[in-house]
Design an enzyme around this catalytic site. Structure first.
Site, PDB file in Angstrom:
ATOM      1  N   CYS A  59       0.829  -1.212   0.000  1.00 44.72           N
ATOM      2  CA  CYS A  59       0.000   0.000   0.000  1.00 44.72           C
ATOM      3  C   CYS A  59       0.859   1.257   0.000  1.00 44.72           C
ATOM      4  O   CYS A  59       1.399   1.652   1.044  1.00 44.72           O
ATOM      5  CB  CYS A  59      -0.925  -0.017   1.227  1.00 44.72           C
ATOM      6  SG  CYS A  59      -1.911   1.474   1.398  1.00 44.72           S
ATOM      7  N   CYS A 103      -0.339   4.091   2.209  1.00 41.43           N
ATOM      8  CA  CYS A 103      -0.055   3.894   3.638  1.00 41.43           C
ATOM      9  C   CYS A 103       1.423   4.111   3.946  1.00 41.43           C
ATOM     10  O   CYS A 103       1.766   4.691   4.971  1.00 41.43           O
ATOM     11  CB  CYS A 103      -0.408   2.471   4.075  1.00 41.43           C
ATOM     12  SG  CYS A 103      -1.944   1.840   3.402  1.00 41.43           S
ATOM     13  N   ASP A 104       2.296   3.613   3.088  1.00 33.18           N
ATOM     14  CA  ASP A 104       3.698   3.496   3.493  1.00 33.18           C
ATOM     15  C   ASP A 104       4.683   4.332   2.682  1.00 33.18           C
ATOM     16  O   ASP A 104       5.870   4.370   3.019  1.00 33.18           O
ATOM     17  CB  ASP A 104       4.125   2.015   3.403  1.00 33.18           C
ATOM     18  CG  ASP A 104       3.298   1.145   4.351  1.00 33.18           C
ATOM     19  OD1 ASP A 104       2.883   1.661   5.396  1.00 33.18           O
ATOM     20  OD2 ASP A 104       3.073  -0.036   4.035  1.00 33.18           O
TER      21      ASP A 104
END
Ligand code: NAP
Length: 323
Positions: A144, A147-148
């Site tokens: 993701c 997200c990261d």
């Protein structure tokens, strides 16, 4: 004597299912949640956040929170309001008549019957199937970018895949990484023309064609990948700080293939702006019906919607004298 039907059963215990549980419990619907079971590798139920380390984009946690800690908090909150959480996996459902019936294991008798069901079984990212994936997930390996990506500012990273997801992830990651190498197993992308054009236009994206990832290197944190040419078999090591796997997702909908309407890609169909499925009284929330946003916060939001939809539907049934 069989127990009377429950008001609501929730299948799945990620952010969507547990948010639905909190809302249903606080509406006195006494929900039963089938959380699922630990995986063969020991991961506890609780969805994709259980295999994530730092979560920095879930609102309310300015310092970030570990994925499993966030899910433990969701769970404790649902339990606090009386949700009945069972670490069991639903093996079969019958939505052909009400009350709906749900089984676990190979038992003959249903494990529960319910007037309404909320499906929140989530989706999973497809993985390469390498042994190191489990060890390095959240330690440089991710599925993701939203997200990261932030963790890779100023670093060199790679994305595996040649579809729209891979292009989208690669383009997003150029905001942080100095260089993003797209590793693709063919010499042509599957992605749409417009996404290809955008990726080709980026001076931070390189393409490594006709290569597969055969190993991910690093013991505690990812340090690089070993790639192999699909034609001549030549191998090389790419030193990298991060690897994003973007080879597709699979919704966990096998259980519902004979009962609920699905898109051709297996995601459940819900009425726009609601969580209603094609079967009145069955609602779906979270990633199992969302192949666009796929975020914990959007899953939680749709879990809240499902609980409210279920509550209103149950009330309407009651008012109409159907129960
Ligand atoms: P996808 O279209 O199925 O693409 C998967 C890619 O991963 C393909 O290039 C495939 O290679 C590669 N791949 C699959 N298994 C692999 C393996 N084991 N090892 C190495 N490579 C592997 O999946 P997606 O990109 O997630 O997209 C899914 C759907 O969502 C598509 O319809 C897509 O258009 C849509 N989507 C749209 C957008 C957008 O428009 N912004 C964004 C994301 C997704 P091959 O090409 O060789 O098969």
């Amino acid at each position: 004597m069989t127990s009377p039907p429950l008001e609501v059963v929730i299948v799945g215990s990620g952010p969507a299912g547990l948010t639905a549980a909190i809302y249903c419990a606080r509406a006195n619907l006494e929900p039963l949640v089938f959380e699922g079971e630990p995986s063969s590798t020991g991961d506890q139920p609780g969805g994709q956040l259980m295999i994530t380390t730092d979560v920095e984009n879930y609102p309310g946690f300015p310092e970030g929170i570990l994925g499993p800690d966030l899910m433990a908090a969701f769970r404790a909150q649902a339990a606090r309001f009386g949700a009945d959480l069972r670490t069991e996996k639903v093996s079969r459902v019958d939505f052909s008549r009400r009350p709906f019936r749900l089984w676990v294991g190979d038992g003959e008798a249903p494990a529960a019957t319910a007037q309404a069901v909320i499906v929140s079984t989530g989706a999973q990212s497809l993985m390469l199937g390498l042994e190191a994936e489990e060890r390095l997930m959240g330690r440089g390996l991710s599925t993701c970018a939203t997200c990261d990506g932030f963790f890779f500012s100023g670093r060199e990273i790679a994305v595996v895949g040649g579809g729209d997801s891979a292009m989208e992830e690669a383009l997003f990651l150029t905001k942080f990484a100095t260089k993003v190498t797209v590793i693709h197993r063919r010499d042509q992308l599957r992605a749409s023309k417009i996404m290809q054009d955008r990726a080709f236009a980026s001076d931070r994206i390189d393409f490594l064609w006709n290569h597969t990832v055969v190993d991910i290197l690093g013991s505690d944190v990812l340090e690089g990948v070993r790639v192999r040419h699909t034609g001549n078999g030549a191998e090389q090591t790419l030193p990298l700080a991060g690897l994003f796997i973007a080879i597709g997702h699979r919704p966990n909908t096998d259980l519902f293939k004979d009962s609920l309407a699905m898109h051709p890609n297996g995601y459940l169909i819900t009425e726009p702006g609601s969580t209603r499925t094609n079967i009145p009284g069955v609602f779906a929330c979270g990633d199992v019906q969302d192949d666009v946003y796929r975020q914990a916060v959007t899953a939680a939001g749709s879990g809240c919607m499902a609980a409210i939809d279920a509550e209103r539907w149950l009330e309407a049934q009651h008012d109409a004298g159907h129960r």
